[in-house]
Enzyme design. Structure first.
Site: not given
Ligand code: MV4
Length: 446
Positions: A165, A208, A292, A339
């Site tokens: 993030g 997610h 991991r 958690r």
């Molecule tokens: C994104 C997204 C929306 N669109 N990618 C945040 C963590 C990182 N691993 C990727 N993330 C995001 N990628 C696209 N193309 C929104 C997020 C994101 C998010 C993703 C997973 C869990 C929580 C989040 C909170 C805000 C934004």
């Protein structure tokens, strides 16, 4: 099998690795900082070696000290846990060069997955669904313009070396692209030492969802199903569950098949987590692969019956997946992990200190992973995770009920914790109905 394993970590995950080693009849060597002399991982390992001062950079990230300890103790392998050196490809490479087995994926796989733009490309080429976006890093604002035009707005700019993030910027209209590109570049350069950014379609209100995989050294990879980790605050996960809400066995099998084939082709070995965003139409889109064992692995262990850390060790020792797994993996019941962090409920700041009284809950369907004890301390130098409470039940309702019971019976005096926050979440109707996305915590003002 290995005779002796060094555990290059601390806290609950060090204890988790020590437990898996004990089950396998493998001796353990703990390493510890001067602040961790009285910590439980030191007490429970067969040997313990001090590797430096409290600061992580002087101890748990101190590669020469850890390799020296491994050499002196004459271990066969090192388990890095999560965080610290777990995804440092140079560390995995040094282990290999020193003839010490690194319990995790190959240095090459770790390096590939550490570059998010390259990982996206590799996933796409291997047949894993990715979002529309740039197939290579953006060199100029002109590149950004071209790829965004092809992708369609809104887009998101991400640091290639970012992840979790950090280093992301949403761009909603063409006029904001150039400024966004410049900002993303300079932020990425400052935060990660590389200004490289890439672009993909932005998904609004994603969920997610992540898949747990295990691979052996022969190119066999299997999926152990998914977890849902949408309950998070500022990119810190608070609660995870398995299976994901409303996810069908058919969708699980389909993605499991795709991952098995794709990751087998790229020879991914040991444990990994493939992260996806689920859009509002229910489609999954690859975003990252974590090379991991993860904090939230217990929910998958609960519903699959597979000991993931024991599996990691056996796979690293060269055993084939067909011997490591008891049978075809299934999903039995439902599991939720909370958690428990040492934090101030008002400011959310970590709240370290002495644990004056401690009694962990137990009972049917409850597992507690923690290095806490009465008279012990939550140290200010490290992560504020105090415990992971995992509830397993025949169904989600039962898991929720058992989690409520466990949290209400947790005695943890002297420090402030996130237990009240979890109790709030567990009583929220949208949570109970299993209807939430990554905006859940923010929208409740929690
Ligand atoms: C994104 C997204 C929306 N669109 N990618 C945040 C963590 C990182 N691993 C990727 N993330 C995001 N990628 C696209 N193309 C929104 C997020 C994101 C998010 C993703 C997973 C869990 C929580 C989040 C909170 C805000 C934004």
């Amino acid at each position: 099998m290995f005779e002796k394993v060094l555990v290059a970590n601390r806290g609950e995950i060090a204890l988790r690795v020590i437990a898996a080693c004990r089950d396998l009849g493998v001796r353990t060597v703990a390493v510890y900082s001067t602040a961790d002399r009285d910590s439980l991982h030191v007490a429970h390992a067969d040997e313990a070696i001090c590797i430096g001062k409290a600061k992580s950079s002087a101890s748990y990230l101190n590669v020469p000290a850890i390799i020296s300890a491994a050499d002196i103790a004459d271990v066969d392998a090192i388990h890095p846990g999560y965080g610290f050196l777990a995804e440092d490809p140079s560390f995995a490479e040094i282990c290999r060069d020193c003839g010490i087995r690194f319990i995790g994926p190959s240095p090459e796989a770790i390096r590939l997955m550490g570059d998010k733009a390259q990982a996206r490309k590799a996933a796409k080429d291997a047949g894993i669904p990715v979002l529309p976006g740039a197939d290579e890093p953006l060199r100029t604002a002109g590149d950004a313009r071209q790829w965004a035009a092809e992708t369609g707005f809104p887009v998101i700019l991400k640091a290639s070396r970012g992840g979790g993030g950090r280093g992301m910027r949403i761009v909603r209209t063409p006029k904001d692209l150039e400024a966004g590109f410049d900002q993303a570049r300079s932020e990425a350069a400052a935060a990660f030492g590389s200004g490289e950014v890439y672009l993909e379609k932005f998904v609004d209100r994603p969920r997610h969802i992540e898949f747990q995989v295990l691979g052996d050294d022969l190119g066999n990879v299997i999926s152990l199903g998914e977890r849902e980790c949408s309950i998070q605050r500022r990119h810190q996960k608070l609660l995870e569950e398995a299976p994901a809400n409303g996810f069908s066995a058919k969708a699980r099998e389909q993605m499991g098949g795709i991952l098995s084939k794709a990751l087998g082709e790229i020879r991914y070995s040991n444990a990994g987590t493939v992260e996806f965003l689920m859009d509002e139409a229910g489609q999954l889109h690859f975003i990252e692969l974590n090379a991991r064992i993860q904090v939230e692995h217990p929910v998958t262990e609960a519903v699959s019956g597979v000991d993931l850390v024991r599996s990691q060790i056996r796979l690293a020792a060269g055993e084939p997946l067909s011997e490591v797994l008891p049978g075809p993996p299934g999903v039995s019941g439902h599991a939720i992990e909370c958690r428990v962090n040492a934090e101030d409920p008002v400011t959310f700041r970590p709240s370290a200190g002495r644990i004056e009284r401690y009694a962990a809950p137990g009972g049917l369907g409850i597992r507690v992973d923690s290095a806490a004890y009465s008279g012990g301390s939550v140290l200010p130098h490290y992560d504020s995770l105090v415990a992971k409470v995992t509830a397993h039940g025949a169904n989600r309702e039962e898991a929720i009920q058992r989690m409520r019971r466990a949290l209400s019976m947790y005695v943890l005096d002297g420090i402030k914790t996130s237990i009240p926050l979890h109790q709030r979440i567990l009583d929220e109707p949208a949570f109970v109905e299993g209807r939430y996305d990554t905006k859940f915590i923010e929208e409740l003002g929690l």
